[in-house]
Design a protein around this motif. Structure first.
Motif, PDB file in Angstrom:
ATOM      1  N   LYS A 113    -120.671 -55.276  23.842  1.00  0.00           N
ATOM      2  CA  LYS A 113    -119.668 -56.079  23.148  1.00  0.00           C
ATOM      3  C   LYS A 113    -119.875 -56.084  21.625  1.00  0.00           C
ATOM      4  CE  LYS A 113    -116.988 -57.827  26.390  1.00  0.00           C
ATOM      5  NZ  LYS A 113    -115.514 -57.634  26.381  1.00  0.00           N
ATOM      6  N   LEU A 114    -121.124 -56.233  21.187  1.00  0.00           N
ATOM      7  CA  LEU A 114    -121.397 -56.391  19.758  1.00  0.00           C
ATOM      8  C   LEU A 114    -121.634 -55.075  19.035  1.00  0.00           C
ATOM      9  CD1 LEU A 114    -123.740 -59.538  19.731  1.00  0.00           C
ATOM     10  CD2 LEU A 114    -121.266 -59.434  19.407  1.00  0.00           C
ATOM     11  N   TYR A 115    -122.291 -54.131  19.737  1.00  0.00           N
ATOM     12  CA  TYR A 115    -122.717 -52.904  19.053  1.00  0.00           C
ATOM     13  C   TYR A 115    -122.148 -51.641  19.680  1.00  0.00           C
ATOM     14  CZ  TYR A 115    -126.027 -56.422  17.446  1.00  0.00           C
ATOM     15  OH  TYR A 115    -126.583 -57.565  16.927  1.00  0.00           O
ATOM     16  N   LYS A 116    -121.201 -51.800  20.605  1.00  0.00           N
ATOM     17  CA  LYS A 116    -120.492 -50.673  21.215  1.00  0.00           C
ATOM     18  C   LYS A 116    -121.418 -49.659  21.886  1.00  0.00           C
ATOM     19  CE  LYS A 116    -116.871 -52.615  19.519  1.00  0.00           C
ATOM     20  NZ  LYS A 116    -116.061 -53.471  20.438  1.00  0.00           N
ATOM     21  N   PHE A 168    -131.201 -62.106  21.418  1.00  0.00           N
ATOM     22  CA  PHE A 168    -132.255 -61.749  20.474  1.00  0.00           C
ATOM     23  C   PHE A 168    -132.687 -60.296  20.659  1.00  0.00           C
ATOM     24  CE2 PHE A 168    -136.848 -61.012  20.158  1.00  0.00           C
ATOM     25  CZ  PHE A 168    -136.978 -61.045  18.783  1.00  0.00           C
ATOM     26  N   THR A 169    -132.845 -59.873  21.913  1.00  0.00           N
ATOM     27  CA  THR A 169    -133.277 -58.508  22.201  1.00  0.00           C
ATOM     28  C   THR A 169    -132.281 -57.485  21.659  1.00  0.00           C
ATOM     29  OG1 THR A 169    -134.401 -59.262  24.206  1.00  0.00           O
ATOM     30  CG2 THR A 169    -133.953 -56.912  24.027  1.00  0.00           C
ATOM     31  N   SER A 170    -130.989 -57.743  21.885  1.00  0.00           N
ATOM     32  CA  SER A 170    -129.950 -56.836  21.390  1.00  0.00           C
ATOM     33  C   SER A 170    -129.942 -56.790  19.865  1.00  0.00           C
ATOM     34  CB  SER A 170    -128.571 -57.284  21.896  1.00  0.00           C
ATOM     35  OG  SER A 170    -128.517 -57.249  23.297  1.00  0.00           O
ATOM     36  N   TYR A 171    -130.077 -57.953  19.259  1.00  0.00           N
ATOM     37  CA  TYR A 171    -130.066 -58.047  17.795  1.00  0.00           C
ATOM     38  C   TYR A 171    -131.266 -57.314  17.197  1.00  0.00           C
ATOM     39  CZ  TYR A 171    -130.007 -60.153  13.136  1.00  0.00           C
ATOM     40  OH  TYR A 171    -129.991 -60.349  11.771  1.00  0.00           O
ATOM     41  N   SER A 172    -132.442 -57.553  17.737  1.00  0.00           N
ATOM     42  CA  SER A 172    -133.656 -56.944  17.186  1.00  0.00           C
ATOM     43  C   SER A 172    -133.655 -55.430  17.390  1.00  0.00           C
ATOM     44  CB  SER A 172    -134.898 -57.554  17.832  1.00  0.00           C
ATOM     45  OG  SER A 172    -134.900 -57.348  19.232  1.00  0.00           O
ATOM     46  N   LYS A 173    -133.114 -54.979  18.512  1.00  0.00           N
ATOM     47  CA  LYS A 173    -133.039 -53.544  18.774  1.00  0.00           C
ATOM     48  C   LYS A 173    -132.071 -52.868  17.805  1.00  0.00           C
ATOM     49  CE  LYS A 173    -131.439 -50.198  22.186  1.00  0.00           C
ATOM     50  NZ  LYS A 173    -130.732 -50.025  23.490  1.00  0.00           N
TER      51      LYS A 173
END
Length: 215
Positions: A113-116, A168-173
């Motif tokens: 959703k956020l980073y395709k 958090f995991t998605s953001y940090s990655k």
């Protein structure tokens, strides 16, 4: 590239297996007040990570991280840890842990959703299967029990904790964040937890067994 992907997958599976023991540990320290527990856990995590940063001389790298990022991560962690610890006080560990461990699957959805990032049918099937597992365990509970509403809230908090950890995991990655940042955020959370503990909880001295699980 394939080897790196396999290594990353193996490391992730190993981490999830180790994390599954955290439910047992959390269950063993339920007697302690919520914010007292958070203070001890966050303080230990912060000091350990701080020592590692100093030894590896990563201070300058850490200090370059924007303030908005620190605030964002601290907020995520506050909600995640509060929901996680409180969920075990309201519902059985097997239900809460299963609900919380939907987070690896939520990572794929959030990343899509956020980073395709790619999202396959297998990801969706796995998430539905996990939710069905929670439903089966939940269905076995006695709905006439006076604690049933607490059980529902506990499972819900388990999902909330998993969702915020997935975020958090998605953001940090995506932002290639230093792995020490998360642990260093535990410092401010420890201070917040201490203030909340002093204002609304009574201190309980941990037993030798509880101290072992805390440390």
């Amino acid at each position: 590239m394939i080897r790196n992907q396999k290594t990353a997958t193996l490391a992730g599976i190993t981490a999830i297996i180790l994390w599954s023991f955290s439910a047992l540990v959390t269950w063993q320290i339920n007697r302690l007040p919520l914010f007292e527990t958070m203070f001890f856990v966050m303080t230990i995590s912060f000091l350990t990570s701080l020592a590692r940063v100093i030894v590896m001389k990563k201070q300058n790298e850490i200090l370059r991280i924007p303030k908005k990022t620190w605030i964002f991560i601290i907020s995520l962690f506050c909600i995640n840890q509060t929901a996680y610890l409180q969920s075990f006080r309201l519902a059985p560990a097997n239900l809460v842990d299963l609900a919380n461990h939907t987070w690896p699957l939520l990572v794929t959805i959030i990343s899509y959703k956020l980073y395709k990032e790619p999202l396959s049918r297998l990801h969706i099937f796995a998430l539905l299967l996990a939710l069905y597992g929670v439903f089966l365990l939940f269905k076995q509970q006695d709905s006439s029990n006076s604690q049933y509403s607490s059980l529902i809230l506990g499972v819900f908090l388990g999902f909330i904790a998993g969702g915020f950890w997935a975020l958090f995991t998605s953001y940090s990655k995506h932002h290639k964040m230093n792995e020490e940042v998360a642990a260093l955020c535990c410092g401010p959370i420890a201070i917040i937890s201490l203030l909340l503990h002093l204002s609304c909880e009574n201190f309980i001295v941990p037993s030798l067994k509880e101290s072992f699980y805390l440390f």
